[in-house]
Motif scaffolding. Structure first.
Motif, PDB file in Angstrom:
ATOM      1  N   ARG A 112       0.798  -1.232   0.000  1.00  0.00           N
ATOM      2  CA  ARG A 112       0.000   0.000   0.000  1.00  0.00           C
ATOM      3  C   ARG A 112       0.831   1.283   0.000  1.00  0.00           C
ATOM      4  O   ARG A 112       0.454   2.275  -0.615  1.00  0.00           O
ATOM      5  CB  ARG A 112      -0.867   0.074   1.260  1.00  0.00           C
ATOM      6  CG  ARG A 112      -2.003  -0.825   1.310  1.00  0.00           C
ATOM      7  CD  ARG A 112      -2.702  -0.712   2.671  1.00  0.00           C
ATOM      8  NE  ARG A 112      -3.718  -1.719   2.777  1.00  0.00           N
ATOM      9  CZ  ARG A 112      -4.914  -1.607   2.240  1.00  0.00           C
ATOM     10  NH1 ARG A 112      -5.239  -0.526   1.589  1.00  0.00           N
ATOM     11  NH2 ARG A 112      -5.780  -2.578   2.355  1.00  0.00           N
ATOM     12  N   ALA A 113       1.924   1.271   0.748  1.00  0.00           N
ATOM     13  CA  ALA A 113       2.556   2.546   1.087  1.00  0.00           C
ATOM     14  C   ALA A 113       3.988   2.741   0.614  1.00  0.00           C
ATOM     15  O   ALA A 113       4.531   3.826   0.789  1.00  0.00           O
ATOM     16  CB  ALA A 113       2.521   2.717   2.612  1.00  0.00           C
ATOM     17  N   MET A 114       4.607   1.744   0.050  1.00  0.00           N
ATOM     18  CA  MET A 114       6.014   1.864  -0.316  1.00  0.00           C
ATOM     19  C   MET A 114       6.216   1.738  -1.819  1.00  0.00           C
ATOM     20  O   MET A 114       5.446   1.023  -2.457  1.00  0.00           O
ATOM     21  CB  MET A 114       6.833   0.796   0.396  1.00  0.00           C
ATOM     22  CG  MET A 114       6.864   0.962   1.901  1.00  0.00           C
ATOM     23  SD  MET A 114       7.741   2.448   2.366  1.00  0.00           S
ATOM     24  CE  MET A 114       6.570   3.227   3.440  1.00  0.00           C
ATOM     25  N   TRP A 116       7.536   5.336  -0.373  1.00  0.00           N
ATOM     26  CA  TRP A 116       6.646   6.398   0.095  1.00  0.00           C
ATOM     27  C   TRP A 116       6.397   7.476  -0.967  1.00  0.00           C
ATOM     28  O   TRP A 116       5.324   8.063  -1.012  1.00  0.00           O
ATOM     29  CB  TRP A 116       7.160   7.023   1.395  1.00  0.00           C
ATOM     30  CG  TRP A 116       8.340   7.936   1.206  1.00  0.00           C
ATOM     31  CD1 TRP A 116       9.646   7.598   1.270  1.00  0.00           C
ATOM     32  CD2 TRP A 116       8.292   9.327   0.915  1.00  0.00           C
ATOM     33  NE1 TRP A 116      10.436   8.688   1.024  1.00  0.00           N
ATOM     34  CE2 TRP A 116       9.622   9.774   0.798  1.00  0.00           C
ATOM     35  CE3 TRP A 116       7.270  10.252   0.733  1.00  0.00           C
ATOM     36  CZ2 TRP A 116       9.946  11.090   0.526  1.00  0.00           C
ATOM     37  CZ3 TRP A 116       7.603  11.569   0.450  1.00  0.00           C
ATOM     38  CH2 TRP A 116       8.933  11.966   0.352  1.00  0.00           C
ATOM     39  N   GLN A 118       6.209   6.911  -4.162  1.00  0.00           N
ATOM     40  CA  GLN A 118       5.473   6.292  -5.273  1.00  0.00           C
ATOM     41  C   GLN A 118       4.696   5.074  -4.773  1.00  0.00           C
ATOM     42  O   GLN A 118       4.939   3.958  -5.218  1.00  0.00           O
ATOM     43  CB  GLN A 118       6.428   5.858  -6.383  1.00  0.00           C
ATOM     44  CG  GLN A 118       7.137   6.985  -7.073  1.00  0.00           C
ATOM     45  CD  GLN A 118       8.100   6.443  -8.107  1.00  0.00           C
ATOM     46  OE1 GLN A 118       8.942   5.595  -7.818  1.00  0.00           O
ATOM     47  NE2 GLN A 118       7.960   6.918  -9.327  1.00  0.00           N
ATOM     48  N   PRO A 119       3.756   5.261  -3.848  1.00  0.00           N
ATOM     49  CA  PRO A 119       3.050   4.103  -3.314  1.00  0.00           C
ATOM     50  C   PRO A 119       2.280   3.345  -4.386  1.00  0.00           C
ATOM     51  O   PRO A 119       1.855   3.927  -5.386  1.00  0.00           O
ATOM     52  CB  PRO A 119       2.103   4.700  -2.270  1.00  0.00           C
ATOM     53  CG  PRO A 119       1.991   6.137  -2.624  1.00  0.00           C
ATOM     54  CD  PRO A 119       3.264   6.510  -3.310  1.00  0.00           C
ATOM     55  N   ARG A 120       2.156   2.048  -4.173  1.00  0.00           N
ATOM     56  CA  ARG A 120       1.427   1.131  -5.051  1.00  0.00           C
ATOM     57  C   ARG A 120       2.055   0.986  -6.433  1.00  0.00           C
ATOM     58  O   ARG A 120       1.380   0.669  -7.393  1.00  0.00           O
ATOM     59  CB  ARG A 120      -0.046   1.536  -5.161  1.00  0.00           C
ATOM     60  CG  ARG A 120      -0.758   1.422  -3.817  1.00  0.00           C
ATOM     61  CD  ARG A 120      -2.232   1.397  -3.899  1.00  0.00           C
ATOM     62  NE  ARG A 120      -2.671   0.239  -4.660  1.00  0.00           N
ATOM     63  CZ  ARG A 120      -3.861   0.128  -5.214  1.00  0.00           C
ATOM     64  NH1 ARG A 120      -4.731   1.092  -5.099  1.00  0.00           N
ATOM     65  NH2 ARG A 120      -4.201  -0.942  -5.883  1.00  0.00           N
TER      66      ARG A 120
END
Length: 160
Positions: A112-114, A116, A118-120
């Motif tokens: 979901r978050a990494m 940070w 460029q999440p997803r």
């Protein structure tokens, strides 16, 4: 007419209007909902197909994670992912090994978050590999273990 009776009559008269709703927005297509329905449960429900090893994760980590989490995931401008003693004091740093209760949560968070900025953007195989790398660096799995939808939920986390 008493107050409760008056309220009942007003609500009864207004119910057809309230049932119609305010007609705001539009229905969301099922494909759009599915693209964001990526929750992974502790038992592994929701894990996608794919797999990864700590060795594969090491290369991805060096390319996409080291700038923030530091060499060997021991911390940089972002939190350490490796190390950390037992949570016996309020100021003990929380890491993957001493704080997180389920390996599937590690996968879910990375996905979901990494990274940070460029999440997803990571593929499912990259997320499995990074999860495997972090778990291996914390000595929670072996260096040759393969993480996938079957093996990841079986990892026993110390803080479970």
């Amino acid at each position: 007419m008493s107050t409760p009776r008056l309220v009942f009559v007003v609500l009864l008269a207004a119910s057809p209007v309230l049932a119609q709703g305010p007609n705001l927005g539009q229905p969301i297509p099922e494909a759009d909902v599915k693209a964001w329905d990526i929750s992974i449960f502790p038992d592994g429900t929701g894990l996608p197909p794919g797999s990864g090893t700590p060795a594969q994760g090491a290369g991805i980590y060096a390319q996409k994670c080291v700038a923030c989490h530091g060499e060997a995931a021991k911390g940089g401008t972002a939190a350490a992912l490796v190390g950390g003693g037992p949570l016996s004091a309020i100021n003990t740093p929380k890491t993957i090994a001493n704080f997180w209760g389920h390996a599937t949560t590690v996968f879910d968070f990375i996905r979901r978050a990494m990274p940070w900025q460029q999440p997803r953007t990571l593929t499912d195989d990259e997320v499995y590999a990074l999860t495997a790398y972090i778990l291996a660096e914390n000595k929670l799995i072996g260096t040759n273990d393969v993480m996938n939808a079957k093996t990841l939920p079986q990892v026993k986390m110390p803080n479970r």
